[in-house]
Design a protein around this motif. Structure first.
Motif, mmCIF file in Angstrom:
data_model
loop_
_atom_site.group_PDB
_atom_site.id
_atom_site.type_symbol
_atom_site.label_atom_id
_atom_site.label_comp_id
_atom_site.label_asym_id
_atom_site.label_seq_id
_atom_site.Cartn_x
_atom_site.Cartn_y
_atom_site.Cartn_z
ATOM 1 N N TRP A 73 0.831 -1.192 0.000
ATOM 2 C CA TRP A 73 0.000 0.000 0.000
ATOM 3 C C TRP A 73 0.868 1.246 0.000
ATOM 4 C CZ3 TRP A 73 -5.227 -0.119 -0.539
ATOM 5 C CH2 TRP A 73 -5.861 -1.351 -0.332
ATOM 6 N N TYR A 74 0.488 2.206 -0.802
ATOM 7 C CA TYR A 74 1.110 3.518 -0.857
ATOM 8 C C TYR A 74 0.023 4.562 -0.668
ATOM 9 C CZ TYR A 74 5.181 1.126 -2.804
ATOM 10 O OH TYR A 74 6.264 0.303 -2.996
ATOM 11 N N ARG A 75 0.414 5.747 -0.231
ATOM 12 C CA ARG A 75 -0.575 6.799 -0.048
ATOM 13 C C ARG A 75 -0.049 8.114 -0.596
ATOM 14 N NH1 ARG A 75 -0.432 7.271 6.590
ATOM 15 N NH2 ARG A 75 1.586 8.378 6.776
ATOM 16 N N GLN A 76 -0.984 9.002 -0.909
ATOM 17 C CA GLN A 76 -0.626 10.272 -1.513
ATOM 18 C C GLN A 76 -1.637 11.343 -1.134
ATOM 19 O OE1 GLN A 76 -0.381 10.208 -5.818
ATOM 20 N NE2 GLN A 76 1.227 11.750 -5.794
ATOM 21 N N VAL A 77 -1.126 12.531 -0.854
ATOM 22 C CA VAL A 77 -1.959 13.701 -0.616
ATOM 23 C C VAL A 77 -1.648 14.715 -1.702
ATOM 24 C CG1 VAL A 77 -2.083 13.300 1.867
ATOM 25 C CG2 VAL A 77 -0.278 14.749 0.939
ATOM 26 N N PRO A 78 -2.572 15.637 -1.995
ATOM 27 C CA PRO A 78 -2.339 16.619 -3.050
ATOM 28 C C PRO A 78 -1.058 17.410 -2.834
ATOM 29 C CG PRO A 78 -4.639 16.633 -2.422
ATOM 30 C CD PRO A 78 -3.932 15.759 -1.434
ATOM 31 N N GLY A 79 -0.272 17.538 -3.891
ATOM 32 C CA GLY A 79 0.949 18.317 -3.834
ATOM 33 C C GLY A 79 2.148 17.596 -3.269
ATOM 34 N N LYS A 80 1.988 16.335 -2.883
ATOM 35 C CA LYS A 80 3.093 15.585 -2.323
ATOM 36 C C LYS A 80 3.310 14.288 -3.093
ATOM 37 C CE LYS A 80 2.643 17.325 2.411
ATOM 38 N NZ LYS A 80 2.509 16.941 3.844
ATOM 39 N N GLN A 81 4.500 13.743 -2.935
ATOM 40 C CA GLN A 81 4.832 12.495 -3.602
ATOM 41 C C GLN A 81 4.130 11.320 -2.944
ATOM 42 O OE1 GLN A 81 9.122 12.242 -3.480
ATOM 43 N NE2 GLN A 81 9.330 13.304 -5.436
ATOM 44 N N ARG A 82 3.871 10.307 -3.744
ATOM 45 C CA ARG A 82 3.318 9.088 -3.212
ATOM 46 C C ARG A 82 4.369 8.411 -2.331
ATOM 47 N NH1 ARG A 82 0.068 5.311 -7.334
ATOM 48 N NH2 ARG A 82 -0.898 7.387 -7.559
ATOM 49 N N GLU A 83 3.962 7.948 -1.168
ATOM 50 C CA GLU A 83 4.900 7.362 -0.233
ATOM 51 C C GLU A 83 4.479 5.956 0.171
ATOM 52 O OE1 GLU A 83 5.098 9.578 3.390
ATOM 53 O OE2 GLU A 83 3.036 9.128 3.975
ATOM 54 N N LEU A 84 5.469 5.173 0.532
ATOM 55 C CA LEU A 84 5.223 3.807 0.969
ATOM 56 C C LEU A 84 4.530 3.809 2.318
ATOM 57 C CD1 LEU A 84 5.734 0.675 0.853
ATOM 58 C CD2 LEU A 84 7.859 1.166 2.093
ATOM 59 N N VAL A 85 3.492 3.008 2.433
ATOM 60 C CA VAL A 85 2.852 2.743 3.713
ATOM 61 C C VAL A 85 3.362 1.414 4.250
ATOM 62 C CG1 VAL A 85 0.687 2.364 4.941
ATOM 63 C CG2 VAL A 85 0.796 4.044 3.082
ATOM 64 N N ALA A 86 3.173 0.368 3.472
ATOM 65 C CA ALA A 86 3.637 -0.954 3.858
ATOM 66 C C ALA A 86 3.659 -1.856 2.637
ATOM 67 C CB ALA A 86 2.744 -1.564 4.946
ATOM 68 N N ALA A 87 4.577 -2.800 2.631
ATOM 69 C CA ALA A 87 4.669 -3.758 1.546
ATOM 70 C C ALA A 87 5.112 -5.095 2.095
ATOM 71 C CB ALA A 87 5.645 -3.274 0.469
ATOM 72 N N ILE A 88 4.758 -6.153 1.383
ATOM 73 C CA ILE A 88 5.135 -7.497 1.795
ATOM 74 C C ILE A 88 5.506 -8.303 0.565
ATOM 75 C CG2 ILE A 88 2.718 -8.279 1.767
ATOM 76 C CD1 ILE A 88 3.474 -10.126 4.149
ATOM 77 N N THR A 89 6.602 -9.032 0.645
ATOM 78 C CA THR A 89 7.067 -9.835 -0.474
ATOM 79 C C THR A 89 6.456 -11.221 -0.415
ATOM 80 O OG1 THR A 89 9.011 -10.749 0.651
ATOM 81 C CG2 THR A 89 9.253 -8.589 -0.396
#
Length: 121
Positions: free
Chosen positions: A36-52
């Motif tokens: 999961w990644y998240r993004q707010v207006p005007g900012k870069q998308r950032e990592l929330v959590a990931a699983i391999t």
């Protein structure tokens, strides 16, 4: 060829909890990772959590200790449990999957449409 269907999200008060799920379907040979990644207006998308596929997890610094990611390989589904939510968690959350494309002979990134999570103060 691959679709990511997201569910969950909504409006929650600070301190509350929410769960998100994302199911991958279509022409799936193998999935390397989901997250999961998240993004707010005007900012870069950032990592929330990931699983391999092997079970290794990676969390964004701002959510460590509060969010937990898990995976159901049999259902090609990833789940995110979000606890102790803060107003700063408000964003559009996007599901991501790295899926092996047997035709292109490479892993391809797929993204969900995004789901809005709003945490009120």
């Amino acid at each position: 060829q691959v679709q990511l269907v997201e569910s969950g999200g909504g409006l929650v008060q600070a301190g509350g909890s929410l769960g998100l799920s994302c199911a991958a379907s279509g022409s799936i040979f193998s999935i390397r990772s989901m997250g999961w990644y998240r993004q707010v207006p005007g900012k870069q998308r950032e990592l929330v959590a990931a699983i391999t596929s092997s079970g290794s997890t990676n969390y964004g610094d701002s959510v460590k200790g509060r969010f937990t990611i898990s995976r159901d390989n049999a259902k090609n589904t990833v789940y995110l449990q979000m606890n102790s939510l803060k107003p700063e968690d408000t964003a559009v959350y996007y599901c991501n999957a790295k899926v092996y494309d047997i035709v292109k002979v490479t892993f391809v990134n797929y993204w969900g449409q995004g789901t809005q999570i709003t945490v009120s103060s």
